[in-house]
Design an enzyme around this catalytic site. Structure first.
Site, mmCIF file in Angstrom:
data_model
loop_
_atom_site.group_PDB
_atom_site.id
_atom_site.type_symbol
_atom_site.label_atom_id
_atom_site.label_comp_id
_atom_site.label_asym_id
_atom_site.label_seq_id
_atom_site.Cartn_x
_atom_site.Cartn_y
_atom_site.Cartn_z
ATOM 1 N N LEU A 225 -5.658 7.423 0.654
ATOM 2 C CA LEU A 225 -4.643 6.426 0.285
ATOM 3 C C LEU A 225 -3.306 6.273 1.212
ATOM 4 O O LEU A 225 -2.896 7.382 1.530
ATOM 5 C CB LEU A 225 -3.988 6.929 -1.184
ATOM 6 C CG LEU A 225 -2.987 6.057 -1.829
ATOM 7 C CD1 LEU A 225 -3.470 4.770 -1.816
ATOM 8 C CD2 LEU A 225 -2.605 6.285 -3.129
ATOM 9 N N HIS A 226 -3.261 5.273 1.596
ATOM 10 C CA HIS A 226 -2.058 4.903 2.655
ATOM 11 C C HIS A 226 -1.612 3.564 2.653
ATOM 12 O O HIS A 226 -2.446 2.563 2.380
ATOM 13 C CB HIS A 226 -2.616 5.253 4.026
ATOM 14 C CG HIS A 226 -3.748 4.660 4.565
ATOM 15 N ND1 HIS A 226 -4.978 4.661 4.166
ATOM 16 C CD2 HIS A 226 -3.493 3.453 5.405
ATOM 17 C CE1 HIS A 226 -5.784 3.873 4.720
ATOM 18 N NE2 HIS A 226 -4.755 3.033 5.763
ATOM 19 N N PHE A 227 -0.521 3.224 3.028
ATOM 20 C CA PHE A 227 0.091 2.207 3.304
ATOM 21 C C PHE A 227 0.547 2.107 4.567
ATOM 22 O O PHE A 227 0.674 2.844 5.438
ATOM 23 C CB PHE A 227 1.387 1.796 2.352
ATOM 24 C CG PHE A 227 1.124 1.800 0.979
ATOM 25 C CD1 PHE A 227 0.911 0.688 0.159
ATOM 26 C CD2 PHE A 227 1.094 2.856 0.213
ATOM 27 C CE1 PHE A 227 0.850 0.365 -1.185
ATOM 28 C CE2 PHE A 227 0.846 2.980 -1.113
ATOM 29 C CZ PHE A 227 0.556 1.738 -1.896
#
Length: 418
Positions: A225-227
């Site tokens: 999970l990453h932005f």
């Protein structure tokens, strides 16, 4: 039928290709004991208070510039050519040959938006600690202060959210926000993580600093999970697109559909609180995930606007429905391209960039009108509304997005907040 395409993964860390034991100061148990990193805590709710350090200039861009000077990036993104493509939309084209590196292709499954985390593949616990910029979290509800701690332990028992550089940057200040990095969450939206991304956009307090999210199947290349976020001092074409109001939710979130833009999508804005806005978009995103619909998110205007963009490019690509001309460009239409910032990998494509070419690409990305309406029905059922235009309005309410000065400014050093 399992859909797969040959993919060349984007390198986001200098240690992405390494195997086995590191001995290089990573985030795994072998190295994290005793590790320290600065911590920025933002106010959770309510009015913003004065910060002891300028978030965008001193932290994000200042620390990014430090890593640039230390030679941690794979190329100098400030040397990449950029121009505005003439035409109605004002698409932005960048020639970024540094991201077009020869690597061994890998099999990439594109027909599953939700896939379990696989610790054997590259993930952000394997990055070197020198690629981390700072820890970022919201203060507790009873703490109304913004705080900055320049040297705090990385607590392995209380998984920190961290901001790290992208070693293959698209633009100045290109960073990754990795929520609860040690929890090894797969690339899927959850309510807490989206709220954290929205808080980061709000803390930056600069409309030229945007955060983006790519789901699996929509050109996320790492299932952790990453932005992504970066600074570009001009208005994105999607931010200038007119919109038509669909409804306003009970908690004050206005939901509109984009008009006269080549990618069909929804715009969320307002809300009685930041959490109301975040929760509404999170509910819509979870609906897309559960229905296996790839999508991208752009957080814009210092967190005041969120664009939700379902897409179908990889499905068309896997089925052989994308032209060889488009495939030859090797452009991955993720959130930035869908927003109008075209990252081109070949000089010939940059020199021949035109609005017609950009529209051809985005036409393959966008859902058809019929499919978009079907998806909207799913979304509005998930958040407890039916899609009905206000019966008292005979004509759709069309609103131009808030205008930002469109003068292009190429930044080579830490800019002042605009």
């Amino acid at each position: 039928m399992l859909l797969k395409i040959k993919r060349v993964p984007t390198v986001v860390s200098n240690y992405q290709k390494e195997e086995g034991r590191c001995g290089r100061n990573c985030l795994n148990k072998c190295c994290i004991n005793g590790a320290r990193l600065s911590l920025y805590t933002c106010k959770n709710v309510g009015e913003k208070t004065e910060s002891p350090v300028n978030f965008l200039e001193s932290l994000v861009l200042g620390e990014w510039e430090d890593r640039f000077q230390r030679g941690l990036f794979r190329y100098d993104v400030t040397a990449c050519e950029t121009k505005v493509i003439p035409g109605k939309y004002g698409f932005i084209a960048q020639l970024n040959e540094g991201r077009h590196l020869k690597k061994r292709p890998t099999e990439f499954c594109v027909d599953k938006v939700l896939q379990p985390f696989d610790g054997n593949k590259f993930n952000f616990t394997k990055v070197g600690q020198e690629e981390l910029l700072f820890q970022f979290e919201a203060s507790s509800n009873d703490d109304c202060e913004i705080r900055f701690f320049p040297n705090m332990p990385l607590d392995a028992d209380n998984s920190p959210s961290v901001v790290a550089i992208n070693v293959s940057p698209i633009e100045y200040g290109h960073v990754l926000l990795i929520p609860r990095v040690l929890d090894c969450l797969p690339q899927r939206i959850d309510h807490n993580s989206l709220l954290l991304a929205l808080q980061m956009a709000t803390e930056a307090a600069n409309p030229y600093f945007r955060l983006g999210y790519n789901s699996l199947g929509a050109f996320a290349t790492i299932n952790h999970l990453h932005f992504q976020a970066y600074y570009l001092a001009m208005q994105f074409p999607i931010e200038k697109a007119p919109s038509s109001k669909i409804t306003t939710t009970d908690n004050g979130v206005k939901i509109s559909k984009l008009l006269n833009y080549p990618v069909r999508g929804l715009l969320f804005e307002g809300g009685n609180s930041m959490k109301d806005l975040s929760d509404t978009v999170a509910n819509a995103s979870v609906c897309l995930q559960n229905n296996n619909i790839p999508f991208n998110i752009l957080i814009s205007d210092s967190g005041k606007q969120i664009f939700l963009l379902p897409q179908c490019y990889t499905e068309k690509q896997a089925l052989g429905e994308v032209s060889s001309k488009l495939l030859d460009t090797q452009v991955n239409p993720a959130v930035w391209e869908m927003s109008g910032h075209m990252v081109l990998k070949r000089k010939e494509d940059y020199e021949g960039a035109s609005e017609e070419n950009a529209l051809s690409l985005l036409a393959e990305v966008s859902l058809s009108e019929e499919r978009f309406n079907e998806v909207n029905t799913m979304i509005f059922e998930a958040i407890g509304f039916s899609i009905q235009e206000d019966e008292e309005e005979e004509e759709a309410e069309v609103e131009e997005q808030s205008s930002i000065d469109g003068v292009f400014i190429r930044v080579h050093c830490c800019p002042s907040v605009i």
